[in-house]
Design a protein around this motif. Structure first.
Motif, PDB file in Angstrom:
ATOM      1  N   PRO A   1       0.803  -1.222   0.014  1.00 17.06           N
ATOM      2  CA  PRO A   1       0.163   0.016   0.077  1.00 17.06           C
ATOM      3  C   PRO A   1       0.810   1.221   0.149  1.00 17.06           C
ATOM      4  O   PRO A   1       1.967   1.341   0.502  1.00 17.06           O
ATOM      5  N   THR A   2       0.373   2.268  -0.820  1.00 18.04           N
ATOM      6  CA  THR A   2       1.199   3.569  -0.930  1.00 18.04           C
ATOM      7  C   THR A   2       0.269   4.705  -0.025  1.00 18.04           C
ATOM      8  O   THR A   2       0.717   5.813  -0.147  1.00 18.04           O
TER       9      THR A   2
ATOM     10  N   THR B   1       4.934   2.008   2.383  1.00 19.13           N
ATOM     11  CA  THR B   1       5.756   3.103   1.881  1.00 19.13           C
ATOM     12  C   THR B   1       6.133   4.191   3.354  1.00 19.13           C
ATOM     13  O   THR B   1       6.897   4.948   2.912  1.00 19.13           O
ATOM     14  N   SER B   2       5.278   4.087   4.077  1.00 19.22           N
ATOM     15  CA  SER B   2       5.537   4.565   5.525  1.00 19.22           C
ATOM     16  C   SER B   2       5.113   4.019   6.824  1.00 19.22           C
ATOM     17  O   SER B   2       4.228   3.101   6.709  1.00 19.22           O
ATOM     18  N   GLY B   3       5.558   4.269   7.856  1.00 22.75           N
ATOM     19  CA  GLY B   3       5.412   3.739   9.202  1.00 22.75           C
ATOM     20  C   GLY B   3       3.659   3.850   9.378  1.00 22.75           C
ATOM     21  O   GLY B   3       2.985   3.208  10.046  1.00 22.75           O
ATOM     22  N   ALA B   4       3.295   5.153   8.909  1.00 21.93           N
ATOM     23  CA  ALA B   4       2.088   5.528   9.237  1.00 21.93           C
ATOM     24  C   ALA B   4       1.043   4.705   8.406  1.00 21.93           C
ATOM     25  O   ALA B   4      -0.027   4.323   9.094  1.00 21.93           O
TER      26      ALA B   4
ATOM     27  N   LEU C   1       7.188  -4.990   6.168  1.00 20.67           N
ATOM     28  CA  LEU C   1       8.239  -3.802   6.261  1.00 20.67           C
ATOM     29  C   LEU C   1       8.006  -2.494   5.481  1.00 20.67           C
ATOM     30  O   LEU C   1       6.925  -2.579   4.930  1.00 20.67           O
ATOM     31  N   VAL C   2       8.576  -1.646   6.334  1.00 17.82           N
ATOM     32  CA  VAL C   2       8.352  -0.301   5.814  1.00 17.82           C
ATOM     33  C   VAL C   2       9.423   0.144   5.071  1.00 17.82           C
ATOM     34  O   VAL C   2      10.753   0.058   5.049  1.00 17.82           O
ATOM     35  N   LEU C   3       9.251   0.433   3.481  1.00 16.40           N
ATOM     36  CA  LEU C   3      10.135   0.510   2.576  1.00 16.40           C
ATOM     37  C   LEU C   3       9.532   2.218   1.616  1.00 16.40           C
ATOM     38  O   LEU C   3       8.862   2.047   0.961  1.00 16.40           O
ATOM     39  N   PRO C   4      10.373   3.219   1.933  1.00 16.82           N
ATOM     40  CA  PRO C   4       9.734   4.472   1.688  1.00 16.82           C
ATOM     41  C   PRO C   4       9.976   4.545  -0.052  1.00 16.82           C
ATOM     42  O   PRO C   4      11.149   3.990  -0.333  1.00 16.82           O
ATOM     43  N   ASN C   5       9.444   5.498  -0.564  1.00 18.54           N
ATOM     44  CA  ASN C   5       9.549   5.691  -1.980  1.00 18.54           C
ATOM     45  C   ASN C   5      11.052   6.214  -2.103  1.00 18.54           C
ATOM     46  O   ASN C   5      11.961   6.811  -1.271  1.00 18.54           O
ATOM     47  N   GLY C   6      11.656   6.356  -3.395  1.00 21.04           N
ATOM     48  CA  GLY C   6      13.094   6.686  -3.594  1.00 21.04           C
ATOM     49  C   GLY C   6      13.170   7.407  -4.878  1.00 21.04           C
ATOM     50  O   GLY C   6      11.980   8.441  -5.141  1.00 21.04           O
ATOM     51  N   VAL C   7      14.266   7.657  -5.578  1.00 22.26           N
ATOM     52  CA  VAL C   7      14.457   8.468  -6.547  1.00 22.26           C
ATOM     53  C   VAL C   7      15.257   7.988  -7.695  1.00 22.26           C
ATOM     54  O   VAL C   7      16.158   7.101  -7.336  1.00 22.26           O
ATOM     55  N   GLU C   8      15.110   8.253  -8.808  1.00 23.69           N
ATOM     56  CA  GLU C   8      15.870   7.947  -9.924  1.00 23.69           C
ATOM     57  C   GLU C   8      17.128   8.749 -10.044  1.00 23.69           C
ATOM     58  O   GLU C   8      16.983   9.680 -10.773  1.00 23.69           O
ATOM     59  N   LEU C   9      18.071   8.490  -9.300  1.00 24.26           N
ATOM     60  CA  LEU C   9      19.462   9.108  -9.231  1.00 24.26           C
ATOM     61  C   LEU C   9      19.979   9.551 -10.442  1.00 24.26           C
ATOM     62  O   LEU C   9      20.633  10.844 -10.579  1.00 24.26           O
ATOM     63  N   GLU C  10      20.098   8.472 -11.428  1.00 25.79           N
ATOM     64  CA  GLU C  10      20.695   9.342 -12.625  1.00 25.79           C
ATOM     65  C   GLU C  10      19.970  10.028 -13.410  1.00 25.79           C
ATOM     66  O   GLU C  10      20.581  11.018 -14.204  1.00 25.79           O
ATOM     67  N   ARG C  11      18.767  10.390 -12.954  1.00 27.49           N
ATOM     68  CA  ARG C  11      18.198  11.529 -13.936  1.00 27.49           C
ATOM     69  C   ARG C  11      17.893  12.922 -12.973  1.00 27.49           C
ATOM     70  O   ARG C  11      18.201  13.659 -13.610  1.00 27.49           O
TER      71      ARG C  11
ATOM     72  N   SER D   1       4.407   8.899   1.171  1.00 30.59           N
ATOM     73  CA  SER D   1       5.972   9.185   1.188  1.00 30.59           C
ATOM     74  C   SER D   1       5.928   9.715  -0.227  1.00 30.59           C
ATOM     75  O   SER D   1       6.203   9.157  -1.307  1.00 30.59           O
ATOM     76  N   PRO D   2       6.174  11.060  -0.409  1.00 35.70           N
ATOM     77  CA  PRO D   2       6.140  11.450  -1.565  1.00 35.70           C
ATOM     78  C   PRO D   2       7.462  11.391  -2.397  1.00 35.70           C
ATOM     79  O   PRO D   2       8.390  11.525  -1.836  1.00 35.70           O
TER      80      PRO D   2
END
Length: 356
Positions: free
Chosen positions: A130-131, A156-159, A173-183, A275-276
């Motif tokens: 869930p997001t 995507t968040s503890g909440a 598991l809590v796994l927040p969103n991330g970023v496309e670092l190369e972009r 988790s934006p």
């Protein structure tokens, strides 16, 4: 790499439109790891087609059937008679077309209206991912069913995780969103101007009043608002410019000309656990960030994140943010730890007990 897995993402957003969401990035990275990946999104129903509701790009995508992108991810926008959540979607023929078998190794579900017990029968492992928080209605009911049936839950968040009420016997598991670092990366050509920028949906999750308050506090700054959605209210300050939707490919250049990224979240319940992805994209691009404080987003002076709503007003927060160094090097360094490749590695490891 260990064995090649057959993986399906059952998601809410397809790649034909304006937005990129976490499932798109995770699907890409898992395909790069060598797995066979299908990204399936909310169907276009006959009802939507007759009433001409929804984005034209989604209807066009649904006509194409399964399409494989440059990274090897298969994409499908199904066509159905009834909207998701009302009429069921048959997954067995879809999986058979994509993988030549209806039985697959792993399915990640983040669209509750597409939840079906058929997924439980077809997939060896079912992960509910869930997001957002859904407190009422069809999504809340189907989300409860998904949580009860899933082998594992990744929020995507503890909440969000806390609100789900996951059984103690179900690994989570809590796994927040991330970023496309190369972009989204700092470059020597970046030209910073006194601009604050927002890129995203303009719907009930967006707070126009906060934007107005910030723009009035900094009349010499430009506030660029990008995105599709509801019409803006009248009498916005002249320094608030409505730019319309923007392509994902064009976002990095826009951010390189700004100093502050905005997350003017409304008090809609769905925002409490968000988790934006935009947080990490702003930071990776060297922007300070002004955000409404939520259960997830809080003040973090060390990385250039300034919050409002509990201890200060939006106007005060934007004023504080203007004192941040530009580019925001600590924020960029913090975002570097949130790359999608590592997120995907963590996700697949949790879902399978070690496979990558």
């Amino acid at each position: 790499m260990a064995e090649t897995l057959t993986i399906a993402f059952v998601s809410h957003t397809d790649t034909s439109g304006t937005f990129r969401v976490g499932s798109h990035h995770l699907a890409r990275e898992l395909a790069r790891f060598g797995h066979r990946v299908l990204h399936l999104s909310t169907p276009v129903s006959l009802v939507h087609r007759v009433l001409r509701r929804g984005e034209p790009t989604r209807d066009e995508a649904s006509r194409r059937g399964i399409v494989t992108d440059a990274d090897g991810v298969m994409h499908l926008v199904p066509r159905t008679l009834l909207p998701a959540g009302i009429g069921p979607l048959s997954f067995a023929p879809i999986f058979t077309r994509a993988f030549r078998t209806s039985s697959i190794d792993l399915v990640f579900v983040d669209q509750p209206t597409l939840w079906s017990n058929e997924l439980r029968r077809l997939a060896t492992t079912v992960v509910y991912r869930p997001t957002d928080l859904y407190e009422h209605g069809v999504k809340a009911r189907l989300q409860r069913a998904a949580v009860a049936a899933a082998d594992r839950v990744v929020a995507t968040s503890g909440a969000v995780l806390t609100a789900l009420g996951v059984p103690a016997s179900t690994p989570s598991l809590v796994l927040p969103n991330g970023v496309e670092l190369e972009r989204f990366i700092l470059t020597e050509d970046d030209v910073r101007e006194d601009r604050a920028v927002y890129i995203g949906a303009l719907d009930d999750r967006f707070d126009w009043n906060a934007v107005r308050e910030m723009a009035l506090r900094l009349p010499e700054w430009t506030f660029d608002i990008f995105g599709p959605g509801q019409a803006a209210p009248e009498s916005l300050p002249a320094n608030v410019l409505l730019r319309g939707p923007v392509s994902y490919d064009d976002i990095p250049l826009i951010l390189r000309h700004a100093r502050i990224g905005l997350l003017p979240l409304s008090d809609a319940p769905v925002n409490r656990g968000r988790s934006p992805m935009k947080l990490y994209e702003y930071l990776a691009s060297g922007l300070a960030v002004v955000t409404r404080e939520t259960d997830v987003l809080t003040d973090d002076p060390d990385t250039g994140v300034v919050s409002y709503g509990r201890s200060r007003s939006a106007a005060d927060a934007i004023h504080v943010a203007t004192a941040s160094a530009s580019p925001n090097l600590p924020g960029s360094a913090a975002a570097a730890a949130a790359g999608w490749s590592e997120k995907a590695r963590t996700l697949i490891g949790f879902a399978t007990g070690g496979a990558a």
